[in-house]
Design an enzyme around this catalytic site. Structure first.
Site, PDB file in Angstrom:
ATOM      1  N   GLU A 240       0.815  -1.216   0.000  1.00  0.00           N
ATOM      2  CA  GLU A 240       0.000   0.000   0.000  1.00  0.00           C
ATOM      3  C   GLU A 240       0.854   1.274   0.000  1.00  0.00           C
ATOM      4  O   GLU A 240       0.873   2.037   0.961  1.00  0.00           O
ATOM      5  CB  GLU A 240      -0.977  -0.024   1.166  1.00  0.00           C
ATOM      6  N   GLU A 336      -4.572  -8.831  -1.608  1.00  0.00           N
ATOM      7  CA  GLU A 336      -5.159  -8.668  -0.279  1.00  0.00           C
ATOM      8  C   GLU A 336      -6.594  -8.189  -0.384  1.00  0.00           C
ATOM      9  O   GLU A 336      -6.894  -7.243  -1.113  1.00  0.00           O
ATOM     10  CB  GLU A 336      -4.370  -7.666   0.571  1.00  0.00           C
TER      11      GLU A 336
END
Length: 750
Positions: A240, A336
């Site tokens: 991220e 994810e």
């Protein structure tokens, strides 16, 4: 997970307990399709409302002939798409600690069998492993080269993976032994703190001189894990990279920084060290497609980046197809996607899992990876991480001091695919009945068998047909239930392309491989379109591409301009979007909602053909979908003249337009605040000489969708950028297309 998602999760149903079910004894036999009679299909059902979990039902019998009229899912096994790498989750430190230290040996062995064996369990085949601490660890932050505050270890003399040897690596080795086809990828939430501007793993950026140290850190990790018996197939540079927080391990890494790190340090270091590990870019949400695409725009990046890793917490899954069609040679992986208490009850949770399992592969994902493989009954232990995240299994203490485990709906949702879809399976064509009805995805396995995964996302039972060539069967599926159908017989007879609803456009690369683009009418909303006369003319614009009118562009002076908006933050009024200072901004002041608008009064009637909304200094805060209206009086707006998806820098091409007022309207919901740091309006500047068209490597094909939309698809299979002419609304534009990229021009009635 991004900041907005986490804050929302903490407030959404925080007290909801982790949803668990009773673990049945899974069949100690090969998956049912291996022995199904040729004229029948096996059926496996999960229905949380009746506490039915991966239960084999009586087989269904194929009938000869076309499916009767009504709702029909048509499967065409002759149309093949991406290979599947696998389904799985992550042995975070918290997960590994619970399974490795709280369960006794018998429980642990049984659970690992249930998770990873295709014969005796659900056959998980992909694990995404954190490189050191995340927001889910049992004992706080750690890296593989920790140093006291203020000290550094530039030679990595203190590097060690000893932390992982006690419980994580033994579980990974056991999983590989149970399932030799298991694939592992690895991702850091943060480098060691001493490599960063913050001198901590929480937040910050990589120090300017630390790029090679971080590349060496990756190489040491990969070699150490391989030596321990756990080879890693893929890595991503940073989890991220657009989310930076001071509360748990994270690091900001812009697309340009990632490109420099990969091209100049990580990829050369892996090659020099003899490591064949693939590098996946981005590893973040669907809502910023420009980041992964920017890694494909030059020859070095395209060579060094294997594909893109995606998360599910913002944006729409169709972004995977958009990026695939823009750069069709690069695979997609969903790395994810956590469920949690924000999804409501067990039925809502199961709906979230099945949406991920079905629509991820339908949009080119080669993997479906949930998040924590195991958490305790409180959703922990956490490291200041997500509150209410749901694992694949829950490991809980009992009153007598011992521990037990139970599966959640994530386990059962994954099982509906992972037990029946083998690594190396190919997704094949099928239509879907859509949200609120029966959704599906189909695969053919390396052994020739077929698996069709279905889920009824409606509120009532649905009866539907499954058609395969000249055969069909009929089935009724309860609301909120999933069914997997498996069969061994091959397809006989042809399939009407209109029954699938999409078109396939194949191209050939110089090395003989195929670049395959797929398109359906649902993708129209994902590309810019302008109204020209009685037609909507649409185009895709991959990052790195450009569509240029035959005249030069001249920015209109801002003298006399006034800006207004439907709402504004008290600190960021609309006037800051036109003040010429890119460090200031207009900001909406709340999460984006359909109907939010930003408006310009140009002071008098002007002629223009392009609007640019620059959000670079707040890269995620652009309108995800927009419409553009113009007006002469500020009251009568008429029909939109342009529509499309936003991006960090949104360039909106228009037919030559004369008006005083311009209004840009947001069409979708996002937790991000819509921001504009700078807005420019451009006018034609007179005749210019267009760049000479080049055709080396360009391939073109035309086709038509079942709804009549016309497509012209151009693919650049060459080694360098190419330019070509595009007749568009009576004007000839120049299109520049990077190597490996494709563009789709569409025409449909307005």
């Amino acid at each position: 997970m991004n900041r907005t998602t986490r804050q929302w999760r903490r407030t959404a149903l925080a007290a909801t307990a982790t949803l668990i079910a009773t673990l049945p004894v899974l069949p100690s036999a090969a998956p049912a399709f291996a022995s199904t009679a040729l004229g029948k299909a096996s059926v496996w059902i999960t229905n949380p409302s009746t506490k039915t979990y991966l239960s084999q039902q009586p087989p269904v019998t194929w009938k000869t002939g076309a499916a009767p009229s009504g709702s029909t899912i048509t499967v065409d096994t002759t149309r093949k798409y991406q290979p599947m790498t696998g389904f799985g989750a992550s042995f975070t430190d918290s997960s590994a600690w619970l399974v490795g230290t709280k369960l006794n040996a018998k429980q642990r062995n049984t659970l690992m069998r249930d998770l990873f064996s295709r014969r005796d369990g659900i056959g998980l085949s992909f694990l995404r492993q954190p490189m050191a601490a995340t927001d889910f660890t049992a004992s706080g932050n750690y890296s593989y080269d920790d140093m006291p505050a203020g000290q550094a270890d530039p030679t990595l003399a203190n590097f060690t993976i000893d932390h992982d040897r006690s419980y994580t690596i033994p579980l990974l080795k056991q999983a590989r032994k149970i399932n030799p086809q298991l694939t592992l990828m690895a991702t850091p939430w943060s480098p060691p703190g001493w490599m960063k501007t913050t001198d901590t793993m929480n937040g910050g950026q990589l120090k300017p001189g630390a790029h090679q140290q971080l590349a060496d850190y990756f190489a040491k990790f990969l070699k150490a894990y391989a030596a321990a018996g756990v080879p890693v197939r893929y890595v991503t540079p940073q989890n991220e990279p657009l989310h930076n927080t001071s509360t748990y391990p994270s690091m900001s890494l812009t697309a340009d920084e990632a490109k420099t790190f990969i091209n100049d340090h990580l990829a050369p270091t892996l090659r020099k060290q003899g490591l064949s590990t693939g590098i996946l870019g981005y590893d973040h949400n669907w809502d910023v497609t420009s980041y992964p695409e920017s890694l494909y725009t030059d020859a070095a990046s395209a060579k060094n980046v294997t594909g893109t890793a995606w998360h599910c917490y913002a944006g729409d899954v169709s972004a995977q197809t958009v990026v695939h069609n823009d750069y069709p040679g690069k695979p997609a992986f969903q790395s994810e996607c956590s469920g949690g208490s924000w999804e409501g009850d067990e039925q809502g949770a199961f709906a979230g899992v099945m949406d991920n399992v079905i629509n991820g592969p339908r949009n080119w994902a080669q993997s479906i990876i949930r998040w924590n493989l195991a958490l305790d009954s409180n959703g922990g232990p956490t490291n200041n991480g997500c509150q209410g995240c749901r694992p694949v299994v829950t490991v809980s203490p009992k009153t007598n001091g011992t521990w037990s485990y139970a599966p959640t709906v994530d386990y059962w949702g994954l099982a509906q695919a992972s037990k029946f879809v083998q690594p190396g399976a190919r997704r094949v064509a099928s239509n879907t009945l859509g949200k609120g009805s029966v959704e599906d995805v189909a695969f053919t396995n390396p052994d020739g068998s077929t698996a069709l995964v279905t889920y009824n996302s409606g509120s009532t039972a649905r009866t539907f047909n499954v058609g395969l060539g000249n055969r069909h069967f009929t089935y009724t599926l309860a609301a909120g239930a999933a069914a997997t159908f498996t069969w061994t017989s091959t397809q006989q007879g042809s399939t009407d392309p209109a029954a699938i609803g999409s078109v396939d456009i194949p191209f050939r690369n110089p090395d003989g491989s195929q670049a395959l683009i797929t398109y359906d009418s649902g993708l129209l909303a994902q590309q810019p379109q302008v109204r020209v006369g009685d037609q909507w003319l649409g185009y895709t614009l991959p990052t790195g591409a450009s569509l240029t009118p035959p005249t030069g562009e001249s920015a209109l002076p801002r003298d006399g301009w006034q800006a207004s908006a439907s709402a504004s933050s008290s600190d960021d009024p609309p006037s800051k979007a036109i003040d010429g200072d890119a460090t200031t901004r207009w900001s909406l002041g709340h999460g984006m909602q359909p109907g939010d608008w930003f408006q310009l009064d140009l002071g008098s009637t002007k002629t223009f053909d392009q609007i640019v909304l620059d959000t670079s200094a707040s890269s995620g805060d652009f309108a995800r979908q927009y419409e553009v209206y113009t007006s002469d009086d500020g009251n009568n707006w008429g029909e939109p003249i342009a529509t499309g998806p936003g991006s960090t820098v949104t360039r909106i091409l228009l037919p030559t337009t004369t008006a005083r007022y311009i209004r840009v309207v947001n069409k979708t919901t996002s937790g991000s605040w819509w921001s504009i740091h700078d807005v420019s309006v451009f006018a034609p500047a007179g005749n210019t000489t267009s760049p000479p068209a080049t055709s080396a490597g360009l391939q073109r094909k035309n086709t038509t969708l079942p709804d009549g939309t016309k497509l012209q698809v151009t693919y650049n299979s060459g080694s360098g950028a190419a330019t070509f002419d595009v007749p568009w609304g009576g004007t000839t534009y120049s299109y520049r297309l990077p190597a490996g990229a494709a563009t789709i021009l569409t025409t449909r009635p307005a």
